[in-house]
Enzyme design. Structure first.
Site, PDB file in Angstrom:
ATOM      1  N   HIS A 138       0.831  -1.209   0.000  1.00 56.13           N
ATOM      2  CA  HIS A 138       0.000   0.000   0.000  1.00 56.13           C
ATOM      3  C   HIS A 138       0.870   1.267   0.000  1.00 56.13           C
ATOM      4  O   HIS A 138       0.663   2.178  -0.805  1.00 56.13           O
ATOM      5  CB  HIS A 138      -0.940   0.031   1.208  1.00 56.13           C
ATOM      6  CG  HIS A 138      -1.562   1.379   1.409  1.00 56.13           C
ATOM      7  ND1 HIS A 138      -2.670   1.799   0.694  1.00 56.13           N
ATOM      8  CD2 HIS A 138      -1.205   2.434   2.190  1.00 56.13           C
ATOM      9  CE1 HIS A 138      -2.966   3.042   1.037  1.00 56.13           C
ATOM     10  NE2 HIS A 138      -2.086   3.453   1.951  1.00 56.13           N
ATOM     11  N   HIS A 143       1.340   4.988  -2.718  1.00 54.63           N
ATOM     12  CA  HIS A 143       1.656   6.392  -2.429  1.00 54.63           C
ATOM     13  C   HIS A 143       2.798   6.999  -3.236  1.00 54.63           C
ATOM     14  O   HIS A 143       2.781   8.187  -3.527  1.00 54.63           O
ATOM     15  CB  HIS A 143       2.001   6.572  -0.946  1.00 54.63           C
ATOM     16  CG  HIS A 143       0.813   6.570  -0.053  1.00 54.63           C
ATOM     17  ND1 HIS A 143      -0.043   7.651   0.045  1.00 54.63           N
ATOM     18  CD2 HIS A 143       0.307   5.629   0.788  1.00 54.63           C
ATOM     19  CE1 HIS A 143      -1.015   7.378   0.915  1.00 54.63           C
ATOM     20  NE2 HIS A 143      -0.833   6.148   1.377  1.00 54.63           N
ATOM     21  N   GLU A 184      -5.494   9.556  -0.126  1.00 56.90           N
ATOM     22  CA  GLU A 184      -5.899   8.143  -0.093  1.00 56.90           C
ATOM     23  C   GLU A 184      -6.966   7.789  -1.137  1.00 56.90           C
ATOM     24  O   GLU A 184      -6.904   6.740  -1.748  1.00 56.90           O
ATOM     25  CB  GLU A 184      -6.423   7.768   1.304  1.00 56.90           C
ATOM     26  CG  GLU A 184      -5.374   7.822   2.404  1.00 56.90           C
ATOM     27  CD  GLU A 184      -4.284   6.740   2.306  1.00 56.90           C
ATOM     28  OE1 GLU A 184      -4.386   5.848   1.438  1.00 56.90           O
ATOM     29  OE2 GLU A 184      -3.323   6.821   3.096  1.00 56.90           O
ATOM     30  N   SER A 203      -4.079   0.873  -4.649  1.00 58.80           N
ATOM     31  CA  SER A 203      -3.469  -0.342  -4.107  1.00 58.80           C
ATOM     32  C   SER A 203      -4.533  -1.411  -3.874  1.00 58.80           C
ATOM     33  O   SER A 203      -4.239  -2.465  -3.318  1.00 58.80           O
ATOM     34  CB  SER A 203      -2.695  -0.030  -2.816  1.00 58.80           C
ATOM     35  OG  SER A 203      -3.539   0.529  -1.828  1.00 58.80           O
TER      36      SER A 203
HETATM   37  N1  HBI Z   1       1.516   6.705   9.885  1.00 56.76           N
HETATM   38  N2  HBI Z   1       2.844   5.182   8.736  1.00 56.76           N
HETATM   39  C1  HBI Z   1       1.802   6.034   8.752  1.00 56.76           C
HETATM   40  N3  HBI Z   1       1.058   6.227   7.624  1.00 56.76           N
HETATM   41  C2  HBI Z   1       0.014   7.068   7.610  1.00 56.76           C
HETATM   42  O1  HBI Z   1      -0.634   7.231   6.560  1.00 56.76           O
HETATM   43  C3  HBI Z   1      -0.315   7.771   8.771  1.00 56.76           C
HETATM   44  C4  HBI Z   1       0.475   7.563   9.917  1.00 56.76           C
HETATM   45  N4  HBI Z   1       0.189   8.234  11.042  1.00 56.76           N
HETATM   46  C5  HBI Z   1      -0.883   9.207  11.104  1.00 56.76           C
HETATM   47  C6  HBI Z   1      -1.660   9.319   9.856  1.00 56.76           C
HETATM   48  N5  HBI Z   1      -1.365   8.649   8.801  1.00 56.76           N
HETATM   49  C7  HBI Z   1      -2.870  10.200   9.723  1.00 56.76           C
HETATM   50  O2  HBI Z   1      -3.678  10.000  10.846  1.00 56.76           O
HETATM   51  C8  HBI Z   1      -2.504  11.666   9.483  1.00 56.76           C
HETATM   52  O3  HBI Z   1      -2.705  11.957   8.112  1.00 56.76           O
HETATM   53  C9  HBI Z   1      -3.363  12.609  10.249  1.00 56.76           C
HETATM   54 FE    FE Z   2      -2.060   5.302   2.856  1.00 54.12          FE
END
Ligand code: HBI
Ligand code: FE
Length: 292
Positions: A138, A143, A184, A203
């Protein structure tokens, strides 16, 4: 997010250890340790890759497709250092390996510094179709390709900066919705046709055609305040997708956002439910389904 620290998701088999935060640095970075991926991991990656590649030409926007070619990741779980070199050459971004979801603060700081956190472990064969938390497929396949686009790359850095500011103001929830419905699950319109650029869509083999062709979900023209008031689903296909025409719209939405003004004006209004339609929505029709 308590899932981050849940020891029940930890397992100690296969390649990168799933949910093992014990070796993580202060910024939650770990070593990718590429040699730990097994032949089965690489075979599963190729299977996931090939399945998505049967859909990408028809359903992904051109910028995603170009970025994916540049990453050249068909053969197995990619080496993050090599991918960092390629991404750095395109837009100055690099990858940082992480054990899974990380706290908002650490996540925003990485983005603000043009580092994208990529989960190092790969799902198991029985999870090939469905996963709630991000894994390396993913994060990497979904991304990274679009981060090769200069406008999107700048938008994502700005998201990190504005995210840090939102934390100070207790507004992360609203910024997270913007991320959800764009990074997303975003759609973009090109010559009257919907194309996907969101990582959660691209994904997923099921949601890729669903997002642009199904008659079921609502599709609404991108509207910052509307999105920031809208709840989202994390465990099913989305019931609402938002559609942009240019990546510049995303950058501008964050660049001109006054977080305090939003909190005062918008939080007094009711929240919008998943799949709920409001009178000011400009709705957009799905693409006509392709012949099977
Ligand atoms: N951590 N590894 C990872 N990937 C994410 O997409 C991610 C995260 N921590 C917080 C988060 N996304 C979201 O809650 C933030 O965009 C607010
Ligand atoms: Fe993601």
């Amino acid at each position: 997010m308590n899932k981050v620290f849940n020891p029940e998701t930890a397992s100690h088999e296969g390649a990168a250890l799933r949910g093992d935060y014990s070796n993580a640095r202060e910024d939650f970075a770990i070593e990718q340790d590429w040699s730990r991926y097994t032949d089965a991991d690489h075979a599963l990656w190729r299977k996931l890759y090939q399945r998505q590649m049967s859909l990408i030409p028809a359903y992904a926007c051109a910028e995603f497709r170009a970025g994916l070619d540049r990453l050249d990741c068909a053969d197995g779980v990619p080496d993050f250092e090599q991918a960092s070199k390629r991404l750095r050459a395109a837009t100055g971004w690099e990858l940082v390996a992480v054990p899974g979801l990380i706290p908002d603060d650490a996540f925003f700081k990485h983005l603000a510094n043009r580092r994208f956190p990529v989960t190092s472990w790969l799902r198991k064969p029985e999870e090939v179709d469905y996963l709630v938390e991000p894994d390396v497929f993913h994060d990497f396949f979904g991304h990274l390709p679009i981060i090769s686009d200069p406008v999107f790359a700048d938008f994502l850095q700005l998201y990190g900066e504005r995210g840090l500011e939102a934390e100070q103001r207790g507004a992360v929830k609203y910024l997270a919705r913007l991320y959800w419905y764009t990074v997303e699950f975003g759609l973009i319109r090109r010559e009257g046709q919907l194309k996907a650029f969101g990582a959660g869509i691209l994904s997923s083999s099921g949601e890729t055609p669903y997002s642009v062709e199904s008659e079921k979900p609502l599709r609404v023209k991108f509207d910052r305040e509307r999105i920031m008031r809208t709840n989202y689903l994390i465990d099913d296909y989305q019931k609402t997708y938002f559609v942009i025409d240019e990546f510049d719209e995303l950058f501008a939405a964050l660049d001109t956002l006054d977080i305090d003004a939003f909190l005062i004006a918008e939080t007094a209004k009711p929240q919008i439910g998943v799949g709920e339609r409001i009178p000011q929505d400009t709705t957009i029709a799905p693409n006509t389904a392709r012949a099977a």
